[in-house]
Structures are given as C-alpha cells and as structure tokens.
Design a protein around this motif. Structure first.
Motif, PDB file in Angstrom:
ATOM      1  N   LEU A  12       0.849  -1.192   0.000  1.00  0.00           N
ATOM      2  CA  LEU A  12       0.000   0.000   0.000  1.00  0.00           C
ATOM      3  C   LEU A  12       0.879   1.234   0.000  1.00  0.00           C
ATOM      4  CD1 LEU A  12      -2.631  -1.135   2.628  1.00  0.00           C
ATOM      5  CD2 LEU A  12      -2.950  -0.957   0.161  1.00  0.00           C
ATOM      6  N   TYR A  13       0.569   2.174  -0.882  1.00  0.00           N
ATOM      7  CA  TYR A  13       1.264   3.456  -0.931  1.00  0.00           C
ATOM      8  C   TYR A  13       0.577   4.358   0.083  1.00  0.00           C
ATOM      9  CZ  TYR A  13       3.403   7.677  -2.884  1.00  0.00           C
ATOM     10  OH  TYR A  13       4.108   8.852  -3.062  1.00  0.00           O
ATOM     11  N   ALA A  14       1.188   4.481   1.251  1.00  0.00           N
ATOM     12  CA  ALA A  14       0.555   5.141   2.394  1.00  0.00           C
ATOM     13  C   ALA A  14       0.316   6.633   2.172  1.00  0.00           C
ATOM     14  CB  ALA A  14       1.397   4.929   3.647  1.00  0.00           C
ATOM     15  N   VAL A  15       1.135   7.283   1.349  1.00  0.00           N
ATOM     16  CA  VAL A  15       0.978   8.722   1.111  1.00  0.00           C
ATOM     17  C   VAL A  15      -0.390   9.029   0.497  1.00  0.00           C
ATOM     18  CG1 VAL A  15       1.866  10.679  -0.229  1.00  0.00           C
ATOM     19  CG2 VAL A  15       3.449   9.119   0.924  1.00  0.00           C
ATOM     20  N   ASP A  73       7.561   9.011 -10.569  1.00  0.00           N
ATOM     21  CA  ASP A  73       8.316  10.266 -10.493  1.00  0.00           C
ATOM     22  C   ASP A  73       8.362  10.848  -9.081  1.00  0.00           C
ATOM     23  OD1 ASP A  73       9.960  12.149 -11.701  1.00  0.00           O
ATOM     24  OD2 ASP A  73       8.300  13.519 -12.105  1.00  0.00           O
ATOM     25  N   VAL A  74       8.696   9.974  -8.126  1.00  0.00           N
ATOM     26  CA  VAL A  74       8.833  10.385  -6.726  1.00  0.00           C
ATOM     27  C   VAL A  74      10.212   9.928  -6.234  1.00  0.00           C
ATOM     28  CG1 VAL A  74       7.983  10.006  -4.368  1.00  0.00           C
ATOM     29  CG2 VAL A  74       6.350  10.275  -6.250  1.00  0.00           C
ATOM     30  N   ALA A  75      10.967  10.848  -5.615  1.00  0.00           N
ATOM     31  CA  ALA A  75      12.268  10.487  -5.038  1.00  0.00           C
ATOM     32  C   ALA A  75      12.043   9.689  -3.759  1.00  0.00           C
ATOM     33  CB  ALA A  75      13.076  11.746  -4.727  1.00  0.00           C
ATOM     34  N   THR A  76      12.918   8.718  -3.503  1.00  0.00           N
ATOM     35  CA  THR A  76      12.802   7.897  -2.304  1.00  0.00           C
ATOM     36  C   THR A  76      14.168   7.657  -1.679  1.00  0.00           C
ATOM     37  OG1 THR A  76      12.012   5.804  -1.375  1.00  0.00           O
ATOM     38  CG2 THR A  76      12.920   5.716  -3.583  1.00  0.00           C
ATOM     39  N   LEU A  98       4.075   1.631   2.469  1.00  0.00           N
ATOM     40  CA  LEU A  98       5.223   2.282   1.859  1.00  0.00           C
ATOM     41  C   LEU A  98       5.004   3.778   1.671  1.00  0.00           C
ATOM     42  CD1 LEU A  98       7.934   1.771   0.370  1.00  0.00           C
ATOM     43  CD2 LEU A  98       6.570   1.302  -1.687  1.00  0.00           C
ATOM     44  N   SER A  99       6.046   4.556   1.957  1.00  0.00           N
ATOM     45  CA  SER A  99       6.090   5.971   1.605  1.00  0.00           C
ATOM     46  C   SER A  99       7.533   6.271   1.189  1.00  0.00           C
ATOM     47  CB  SER A  99       5.635   6.854   2.769  1.00  0.00           C
ATOM     48  OG  SER A  99       6.574   6.844   3.808  1.00  0.00           O
ATOM     49  N   PRO A 100       7.831   7.435   0.622  1.00  0.00           N
ATOM     50  CA  PRO A 100       9.183   7.685   0.125  1.00  0.00           C
ATOM     51  C   PRO A 100      10.286   7.637   1.189  1.00  0.00           C
ATOM     52  CG  PRO A 100       7.657   9.259  -0.820  1.00  0.00           C
ATOM     53  CD  PRO A 100       6.910   8.504   0.244  1.00  0.00           C
ATOM     54  N   PHE A 101       9.961   7.932   2.454  1.00  0.00           N
ATOM     55  CA  PHE A 101      10.997   8.025   3.473  1.00  0.00           C
ATOM     56  C   PHE A 101      10.712   7.164   4.704  1.00  0.00           C
ATOM     57  CE2 PHE A 101      11.041  11.882   0.933  1.00  0.00           C
ATOM     58  CZ  PHE A 101      12.314  11.785   0.418  1.00  0.00           C
TER      59      PHE A 101
END
Length: 109
Positions: A12-15, A73-76, A98-101
């Motif tokens: 799951l993309y938590a953002v 297109d997201v930095a991680t 999951l989130s980028p950081f």
C-alpha cells in the motif's frame, strides 16, 4: 512428506492511501548456505501478489521500491526493502506500507 505453505504480500502506498500496482517482489528461501530466489512477480492493480508455494523455514521478500517510485516520479530514500521472516506451515502474509521516506510491515492474515 514435506510440509507446505503459501506466501502472499500486499503493498500500500501510504501517502495516497492506495494500492501500489507494479512493484516487483522477489521471494527468497534459505537453502542451507544462503538465500535463493524462488519466485518473482509484479503486484496487481490491488497491490497484491499471492499464491507462492514454498516450504516452511527462513524466507525473505525483496521489494524493488526504487524502481516503482521512479515510475511515479517520486524520489525515495529506499531503493529496495527486504523483509526476512520465518514461514510456517499454512499461509504467511507479509504486507508492506510504503512511503518515500518510511515503511512498515506486520504479520498479516
């Protein structure tokens, strides 16, 4: 007869609070002197991979998160996430939030 078990995962993309479609997940199993890749797949539209058959014992899942984040297109900070676990007879479900950081996991059902 060797006991069997199945392994599944859900990303799951938590953002955005949505499934992470298209994350490559590789399943590894301990083979005496190290881990060996035994299966690999992309998460489906619901962020899931299911039905991997294996035996009980030490395993790990590698999530190719850097590749997935690049695709949206997201930095991680995390190019990959590895989760080690011990599969028991029956079913083991290993979700990834999951989130980028940051990321989190738990023993699912």
């Amino acid at each position: 007869m060797t006991a069997s078990c199945t392994v599944s995962s859900h990303v799951l993309y938590a953002v955005e609070g949505r499934p992470a479609e298209g994350v490559r997940i590789t399943l590894f199993k301990w083979e005496g002197d190290g881990f060996t890749a035994v299966a690999s797949a992309l998460t489906d539209a619901d962020g899931r991979v299911s039905g991997w058959e294996t035996g009980p014992g030490p395993h790990k899942l590698r999530f190719d998160t850097g590749e997935w984040f690049a695709g949206i297109d997201v930095a991680t900070f995390y190019p990959e996430v590895e989760i080690s676990f011990t599969a028991a007879e029956g079913h083991s479900h290993v979700p990834l939030l999951l989130s980028p950081f940051a990321y989190s996991t738990y023993r699912g059902s």
